[in-house]
Design a protein around this motif. Sequence first.
Motif, PDB file in Angstrom:
ATOM      1  N   SER A 275       0.833  -1.207   0.000  1.00 21.78           N
ATOM      2  CA  SER A 275       0.000   0.000   0.000  1.00 21.78           C
ATOM      3  C   SER A 275       0.866   1.255   0.000  1.00 21.78           C
ATOM      4  CB  SER A 275      -0.923  -0.001   1.226  1.00 21.78           C
ATOM      5  OG  SER A 275      -1.803  -1.098   1.198  1.00 21.78           O
ATOM      6  N   LEU A 276       1.914   1.240   0.831  1.00 21.60           N
ATOM      7  CA  LEU A 276       2.799   2.403   0.896  1.00 21.60           C
ATOM      8  C   LEU A 276       3.570   2.572  -0.406  1.00 21.60           C
ATOM      9  CD1 LEU A 276       3.965   4.683   2.590  1.00 21.60           C
ATOM     10  CD2 LEU A 276       5.699   3.082   3.442  1.00 21.60           C
ATOM     11  N   MET A 277       4.092   1.472  -0.950  1.00 21.75           N
ATOM     12  CA  MET A 277       4.824   1.547  -2.211  1.00 21.75           C
ATOM     13  C   MET A 277       3.914   2.016  -3.344  1.00 21.75           C
ATOM     14  SD  MET A 277       7.932   0.857  -1.666  1.00 21.75           S
ATOM     15  CE  MET A 277       8.964   0.088  -0.411  1.00 21.75           C
ATOM     16  N   ALA A 278       2.685   1.510  -3.368  1.00 17.05           N
ATOM     17  CA  ALA A 278       1.736   1.916  -4.410  1.00 17.05           C
ATOM     18  C   ALA A 278       1.451   3.405  -4.324  1.00 17.05           C
ATOM     19  CB  ALA A 278       0.442   1.114  -4.284  1.00 17.05           C
ATOM     20  N   ALA A 279       1.226   3.897  -3.106  1.00 13.41           N
ATOM     21  CA  ALA A 279       0.956   5.322  -2.922  1.00 13.41           C
ATOM     22  C   ALA A 279       2.141   6.158  -3.395  1.00 13.41           C
ATOM     23  CB  ALA A 279       0.655   5.609  -1.452  1.00 13.41           C
ATOM     24  N   ALA A 280       3.357   5.720  -3.050  1.00 15.32           N
ATOM     25  CA  ALA A 280       4.554   6.476  -3.437  1.00 15.32           C
ATOM     26  C   ALA A 280       4.745   6.476  -4.952  1.00 15.32           C
ATOM     27  CB  ALA A 280       5.780   5.890  -2.746  1.00 15.32           C
ATOM     28  N   LEU A 281       4.621   5.303  -5.576  1.00 17.57           N
ATOM     29  CA  LEU A 281       4.846   5.204  -7.022  1.00 17.57           C
ATOM     30  C   LEU A 281       3.783   5.959  -7.805  1.00 17.57           C
ATOM     31  CD1 LEU A 281       5.861   1.443  -7.108  1.00 17.57           C
ATOM     32  CD2 LEU A 281       7.362   3.372  -7.617  1.00 17.57           C
ATOM     33  N   ILE A 282       2.519   5.782  -7.414  1.00 12.90           N
ATOM     34  CA  ILE A 282       1.435   6.490  -8.107  1.00 12.90           C
ATOM     35  C   ILE A 282       1.562   7.985  -7.879  1.00 12.90           C
ATOM     36  CG2 ILE A 282      -1.064   6.849  -8.139  1.00 12.90           C
ATOM     37  CD1 ILE A 282      -1.369   3.852  -7.547  1.00 12.90           C
ATOM     38  N   GLY A 283       1.915   8.374  -6.644  1.00 13.33           N
ATOM     39  CA  GLY A 283       2.076   9.799  -6.355  1.00 13.33           C
ATOM     40  C   GLY A 283       3.199  10.424  -7.166  1.00 13.33           C
ATOM     41  N   LEU A 284       4.342   9.746  -7.247  1.00 17.05           N
ATOM     42  CA  LEU A 284       5.466  10.263  -8.034  1.00 17.05           C
ATOM     43  C   LEU A 284       5.119  10.338  -9.518  1.00 17.05           C
ATOM     44  CD1 LEU A 284       8.440   8.441  -6.266  1.00 17.05           C
ATOM     45  CD2 LEU A 284       8.034  10.916  -6.304  1.00 17.05           C
ATOM     46  N   ALA A 285       4.356   9.364 -10.004  1.00 22.08           N
ATOM     47  CA  ALA A 285       3.925   9.411 -11.408  1.00 22.08           C
ATOM     48  C   ALA A 285       2.919  10.533 -11.632  1.00 22.08           C
ATOM     49  CB  ALA A 285       3.328   8.069 -11.817  1.00 22.08           C
ATOM     50  N   ALA A 286       2.036  10.752 -10.660  1.00 21.97           N
ATOM     51  CA  ALA A 286       1.012  11.792 -10.793  1.00 21.97           C
ATOM     52  C   ALA A 286       1.625  13.184 -10.871  1.00 21.97           C
ATOM     53  CB  ALA A 286       0.032  11.711  -9.625  1.00 21.97           C
ATOM     54  N   ILE A 287       2.762  13.386 -10.203  1.00 23.77           N
ATOM     55  CA  ILE A 287       3.421  14.695 -10.269  1.00 23.77           C
ATOM     56  C   ILE A 287       4.554  14.686 -11.302  1.00 23.77           C
ATOM     57  CG2 ILE A 287       2.797  15.322  -7.917  1.00 23.77           C
ATOM     58  CD1 ILE A 287       5.560  14.519  -6.985  1.00 23.77           C
ATOM     59  N   ALA A 288       4.532  13.659 -12.166  1.00 21.64           N
ATOM     60  CA  ALA A 288       5.415  13.572 -13.339  1.00 21.64           C
ATOM     61  C   ALA A 288       6.897  13.492 -12.985  1.00 21.64           C
ATOM     62  CB  ALA A 288       5.161  14.748 -14.279  1.00 21.64           C
ATOM     63  N   GLU A 289       7.224  12.818 -11.886  1.00 17.29           N
ATOM     64  CA  GLU A 289       8.631  12.653 -11.545  1.00 17.29           C
ATOM     65  C   GLU A 289       9.160  11.271 -11.916  1.00 17.29           C
ATOM     66  OE1 GLU A 289       9.926  14.178  -7.855  1.00 17.29           O
ATOM     67  OE2 GLU A 289       8.861  16.071  -8.113  1.00 17.29           O
ATOM     68  N   ILE A 290       8.260  10.350 -12.198  1.00 18.36           N
ATOM     69  CA  ILE A 290       8.626   9.076 -12.821  1.00 18.36           C
ATOM     70  C   ILE A 290       7.559   8.774 -13.873  1.00 18.36           C
ATOM     71  CG2 ILE A 290       9.831   8.123 -10.806  1.00 18.36           C
ATOM     72  CD1 ILE A 290       7.359   6.443 -10.223  1.00 18.36           C
ATOM     73  N   PRO A 291       7.886   8.036 -14.923  1.00 14.20           N
ATOM     74  CA  PRO A 291       6.881   7.695 -15.938  1.00 14.20           C
ATOM     75  C   PRO A 291       5.889   6.660 -15.398  1.00 14.20           C
ATOM     76  CG  PRO A 291       8.971   6.645 -16.449  1.00 14.20           C
ATOM     77  CD  PRO A 291       9.236   7.549 -15.284  1.00 14.20           C
ATOM     78  N   TRP A 292       4.688   6.638 -15.997  1.00 12.04           N
ATOM     79  CA  TRP A 292       3.639   5.756 -15.498  1.00 12.04           C
ATOM     80  C   TRP A 292       3.958   4.281 -15.673  1.00 12.04           C
ATOM     81  CZ3 TRP A 292      -0.186   6.526 -12.250  1.00 12.04           C
ATOM     82  CH2 TRP A 292      -0.650   7.837 -12.042  1.00 12.04           C
ATOM     83  N   TRP A 293       4.859   3.931 -16.627  1.00 13.74           N
ATOM     84  CA  TRP A 293       5.136   2.510 -16.811  1.00 13.74           C
ATOM     85  C   TRP A 293       5.826   1.893 -15.601  1.00 13.74           C
ATOM     86  CZ3 TRP A 293      10.187   1.009 -16.477  1.00 13.74           C
ATOM     87  CH2 TRP A 293      11.176   1.947 -16.782  1.00 13.74           C
ATOM     88  N   VAL A 294       6.496   2.717 -14.798  1.00 11.84           N
ATOM     89  CA  VAL A 294       7.164   2.184 -13.605  1.00 11.84           C
ATOM     90  C   VAL A 294       6.136   1.654 -12.595  1.00 11.84           C
ATOM     91  CG1 VAL A 294       8.620   2.734 -11.622  1.00 11.84           C
ATOM     92  CG2 VAL A 294       9.234   3.587 -13.899  1.00 11.84           C
ATOM     93  N   PRO A 295       5.177   2.486 -12.139  1.00  7.06           N
ATOM     94  CA  PRO A 295       4.198   1.918 -11.208  1.00  7.06           C
ATOM     95  C   PRO A 295       3.332   0.828 -11.827  1.00  7.06           C
ATOM     96  CG  PRO A 295       3.578   4.157 -11.840  1.00  7.06           C
ATOM     97  CD  PRO A 295       4.978   3.930 -12.313  1.00  7.06           C
ATOM     98  N   ILE A 296       3.068   0.909 -13.134  1.00  4.08           N
ATOM     99  CA  ILE A 296       2.241  -0.114 -13.775  1.00  4.08           C
ATOM    100  C   ILE A 296       2.913  -1.485 -13.662  1.00  4.08           C
ATOM    101  CG2 ILE A 296       1.405  -0.965 -15.991  1.00  4.08           C
ATOM    102  CD1 ILE A 296       0.768   1.955 -16.715  1.00  4.08           C
ATOM    103  N   ILE A 297       4.196  -1.564 -14.017  1.00  2.00           N
ATOM    104  CA  ILE A 297       4.910  -2.844 -13.952  1.00  2.00           C
ATOM    105  C   ILE A 297       4.966  -3.367 -12.516  1.00  2.00           C
ATOM    106  CG2 ILE A 297       7.178  -3.950 -14.186  1.00  2.00           C
ATOM    107  CD1 ILE A 297       7.662  -2.226 -16.636  1.00  2.00           C
ATOM    108  N   ILE A 298       5.365  -2.493 -11.598  1.00  2.00           N
ATOM    109  CA  ILE A 298       5.531  -2.938 -10.210  1.00  2.00           C
ATOM    110  C   ILE A 298       4.196  -3.303  -9.580  1.00  2.00           C
ATOM    111  CG2 ILE A 298       6.211  -2.189  -7.891  1.00  2.00           C
ATOM    112  CD1 ILE A 298       8.464  -0.592  -9.153  1.00  2.00           C
ATOM    113  N   LEU A 299       3.163  -2.490  -9.812  1.00  2.00           N
ATOM    114  CA  LEU A 299       1.882  -2.723  -9.138  1.00  2.00           C
ATOM    115  C   LEU A 299       1.131  -3.912  -9.708  1.00  2.00           C
ATOM    116  CD1 LEU A 299       0.683   0.938  -8.512  1.00  2.00           C
ATOM    117  CD2 LEU A 299       1.929  -0.618  -7.001  1.00  2.00           C
ATOM    118  N   ILE A 300       1.305  -4.185 -11.001  1.00  2.00           N
ATOM    119  CA  ILE A 300       0.690  -5.402 -11.554  1.00  2.00           C
ATOM    120  C   ILE A 300       1.276  -6.622 -10.858  1.00  2.00           C
ATOM    121  CG2 ILE A 300       0.627  -6.901 -13.591  1.00  2.00           C
ATOM    122  CD1 ILE A 300       0.182  -4.438 -15.287  1.00  2.00           C
ATOM    123  N   ARG A 301       2.595  -6.618 -10.688  1.00  2.00           N
ATOM    124  CA  ARG A 301       3.243  -7.736  -9.989  1.00  2.00           C
ATOM    125  C   ARG A 301       2.744  -7.816  -8.554  1.00  2.00           C
ATOM    126  NH1 ARG A 301       5.977  -8.895  -5.137  1.00  2.00           N
ATOM    127  NH2 ARG A 301       7.667 -10.406  -5.467  1.00  2.00           N
TER     128      ARG A 301
END
Length: 224
Positions: free
Chosen positions: A93-119
């Motif tokens: 839950s914490l990792m998902a919030a961090a990855l989605i949050g960083l993607a939402a503010i455009a500091e990492i691309p969306w494919w990063v949380p997509i790959i990790i969160l699907i797993r």
Amino acid sequence: MNDRPENSAPGHAPAEPSPWNVPNALTVLRILLVPVFLVLLLADGGQDTSMRWWALVVFLLAMATDKIDGDLARKYNLITNFGKIADPIADKSLMAAALIGLAAIAEIPWWVPIIILIRELGITVLRFFMIRIAVMPASRGGKIKTVLQTVAIGLFLLLRPVAQFVPESVTFVLLILAWLVMVAAIVVTVVTGIDYCLQAAKLAKDSRGGNAAAGDDPAGTNPK
């Protein structure tokens, strides 16, 4: 700590510790810190430097509870089925919030949380399906994955606030380091996900084999 009831017969397995314990309370606290962290991270579109510092503090505090609750559970024999399931859920839950949050503010691309969160979602669902056969605790590879994800996210959280105080060259080096750790985290995440699937398949196969052996027992000696 001896959790065996006093009137239990010798040779019987000790009763599972009560889920009402400090390690599980820390796990629940980590879950409760997730929305707090996300609000701080997304404040002013991620541009508020002071909120970014607080987001980093909350993130590191939450991940510290992961280390503390695990150490306490092992030291005082407080490992419970609730903890085995809730602990990875809290981490995810914490990792998902961090990855989605960083993607939402455009500091990492969306494919990063997509790959990790699907797993992560897939393995979480797999764990629940496997409960009737066996509880699958976190593996060593899973713990390495968590450390890599934590370091990578921490570096990305640090980049914007630190950029105001250090030369641009230092920020660039930190960015490269953050991406190197993130790529390593993605690789380990995928590899450990495959490993969990293989473990689950083996457990399911062994369970079916055991049930078949029990059903074919000609002497009827297997307990019902």
